[in-house]
Scaffold this motif. Structure first.
Motif, PDB file in Angstrom:
ATOM      1  N   HIS A  34      76.064  61.272  88.978  1.00 40.61           N
ATOM      2  CA  HIS A  34      77.244  61.308  88.905  1.00 40.61           C
ATOM      3  C   HIS A  34      77.822  60.070  90.204  1.00 40.61           C
ATOM      4  CE1 HIS A  34      76.459  65.617  88.158  1.00 40.61           C
ATOM      5  NE2 HIS A  34      75.817  65.804  88.321  1.00 40.61           N
ATOM      6  N   GLY A  36      80.415  60.229  92.176  1.00 43.00           N
ATOM      7  CA  GLY A  36      79.864  60.825  93.454  1.00 43.00           C
ATOM      8  C   GLY A  36      79.310  60.621  94.361  1.00 43.00           C
ATOM      9  N   ASP A  85      78.645  59.882  83.815  1.00 41.29           N
ATOM     10  CA  ASP A  85      79.094  60.639  84.459  1.00 41.29           C
ATOM     11  C   ASP A  85      79.849  61.786  84.286  1.00 41.29           C
ATOM     12  OD1 ASP A  85      80.420  61.634  87.256  1.00 41.29           O
ATOM     13  OD2 ASP A  85      80.616  59.979  87.427  1.00 41.29           O
TER      14      ASP A  85
END
Ligand SMILES: [Zn+2]
Length: 537
Positions: A88, A91, A239
């Motif tokens: 991620h 993230g 991702d």
């Protein structure tokens, strides 16, 4: 090696009476693991216009090419740039703007970090991520009691390390209008003595709406994540779940040269993304590739949200839960099968894995080379392994060494044999895609390499390794972090190995991870990272 030498011999004979060819960069005196189909090692390679144009010996390449820059690698090992097959990235960037609670030793430790953060940032909504009660002396879920005393007015929402549980205070509960009567499918509001404890599981977390980052914060997040990744030798990241708006921001930053990372963006499973991208088709630029959908089947093992066929060994009558209905998953698989997109589904429990494998098989009848993936494939029923013959396992080796302390408590001694069974999965499909799931785990790809091949934690525990029958060889680990990840992204013809015609993404390391003593792998340092022939670390 023979083939390379032979073709270079012919080439140099042909050129002996001509002027030298021009290259942008030549690397000499290296030990380059090309990761080509015969896993050859080379000494030197040349780059022009961002691509490898020759691979061979230092002497030959210097005879043939004259380059603007020649770098003497002084015998250091070189590998294709690492690809993280499941992470991620965005993230990770956003996490840099939150309280980092990874490695906290107790709830008091967590509270201390929150107080320190708030003194500095004076945030109107405190968010954090990374606590894991399994690392604490008291391994029960924490409660919001002390949070309420410290932060009576400011909402606080801190996510567990696996992203499947959240601790919130009363201010956040009030803001979200959660009450004792609140109901949720595929999640839970944990209660104790008839009161909310502040712990929310899976879909219950959706009640908490944290403020969205501004555009400036989004850009900063992507740049912060890129710096962390380049420093650790990653040149492509997959991702696992992005929205159209973030993907378009990435595209514009890549076009302007502000973002250099190559990104394989899996779109998050929502109506807006699906309607837009499935209709538009595959999106492909030099650095961005959009052609897959990230779907969730179940939760995680740590928070007992993973969907199991039989009850949890440490919680009677509890089976975990699917976070999407079978009907939704089946219709979605049919819809994606009729597009050019790949379906990448998070499945952790043996029930979730079984249901998704069956769903994939049904949806893909008469469809070839779709490379659909199961993300995590953590617990697989021993009799279901052969269903992976046509489904690519996308696995994160550090999950094995992070979870090994308590995983058997959850599933018992029989089912644990099908857990984190990387070699068994490899034997079915013939390839595995390796990643980290960062920021759930650390970004460091050498931890992945170490966990996959050595199967120990950073302190060397357990002495003989965790379920070593499922360790990967170092060669397979390296392939899993490079060429097989490229394959998982339909990019094996353009990256994942150091071969003529491929993009010049490579890393120079301070030690040879294929040969050094296993215990030294985690301390490996990246000397430099190149992407498209350009030095970015
Ligand atoms: Zn993930």
């Amino acid at each position: 090696m023979k083939n390379i030498i032979l073709s270079l011999f012919i080439l140099s004979a042909f050129l002996s009476c001509k002027k030298q060819l021009q290259a942008d960069l030549i690397i000499i005196n290296s030990k380059t693991y090309t990761v080509n189909s015969s896993f050859e090692i080379a000494e030197s390679f040349a780059i022009k216009d961002g691509k490898f144009i020759a691979v061979g010996s230092s002497e030959e390449l210097q005879n043939i090419y004259k380059a603007k820059q020649v770098i003497d690698a002084k015998g250091n090992p070189i590998y294709p740039g690492f690809i993280d097959g499941h992470c991620h990235f965005y993230g990770l960037g956003l996490t840099q703007q939150k309280v980092d609670l990874v490695g906290t030793k107790s709830i008091e430790d967590v509270l201390q970090k929150l107080v320190t953060f708030q003194k500095e940032k004076n945030s109107s909504f405190i968010t954090g991520r990374g606590w894991d009660q399994n690392d604490w002396e008291i391994t029960e879920f924490p409660t919001k009691k002390k949070l309420d005393t410290l932060f009576p007015k400011t909402p606080v929402a801190i996510t567990r390390v696996d992203g499947h549980a959240m601790l919130v205070n009363q201010a956040a509960i009030n803001l979200a209008s959660i009450s004792l009567e609140s109901q949720v499918d595929g999640g839970e509001f944990i209660k104790k003595d008839g009161k909310l404890t502040g712990v929310l599981i899976d879909n219950a977390m959706n009640f908490i709406k944290t403020p969205l980052p501004s555009k400036k914060e989004q850009i900063q997040a992507l740049k912060d994540a890129q710096k962390i990744c380049f420093d650790l030798g990653l040149t492509t990241v997959d991702d696992a779940g992005l929205d159209k708006e973030v993907i378009e921001l990435i595209d514009s930053l890549q076009n302007s040269g502000d973002l250099k990372m190559r990104i394989y963006a899996m779109i998050s499973n929502n109506k807006k993304n699906l309607d837009y991208y499935l209709n538009k088709g595959i999106v492909k630029t030099d650095r961005l590739h959009v052609r897959s959908v990230k779907v969730y089947a179940d939760g995680a093992l740590g928070s007992r949200g993973a969907a199991l066929k039989d009850e949890y060994a440490d919680k009677k009558g509890h089976f975990g839960a699917f976070v999407n209905s079978f009907d939704h998953l089946q219709k979605l698989a049919q819809r994606i099968a009729h597009s050019d997109y790949q379906m990448n589904t998070h499945a952790i429990g043996d029930s979730a894995n079984y249901v998704m494998l069956k769903t994939y098989h049904e949806a893909l009848i008469n469809k070839n080379d779709r490379r659909w993936r199961i993300e995590h494939a953590q617990l697989v029923d021993l009799k279901d392994f052969d269903l992976f013959k046509k489904v690519l396992p996308s696995i994160q080796p550090t999950h094995a060494t992070s979870d090994m302390y308590w995983a058997e408590d959850r599933v018992g001694e029989k089912r644990i044999q099908g857990a984190y069974a990387y070699n068994d999965l490899l034997n079915q499909y013939g390839k595995v895609a390796l990643g980290t799931d960062f920021p759930v785990e650390k970004v460091n790809p050498f931890y992945t390499f170490y966990a996959a091949a050595i199967r120990k934690d950073l302190k060397g525990y357990p002495e003989s390794g965790f379920q070593m029958n499922n360790a990967l060889s170092r060669e397979n680990t390296l392939k899993g972090m490079t060429i097989w990840n490229a394959y998982g992204n339909f990019e094996e013809n353009e990256k994942g190995s150091i071969e003529i015609g491929k993009v010049a993404d490579f890393i120079i390391l301070d030690q040879d991870i294929m040969k050094i003593d296993g215990s030294k792998i985690p301390s490996t340092k990246v000397i430099s990272t190149y992407i498209n022939g350009e030095k970015v670390k």
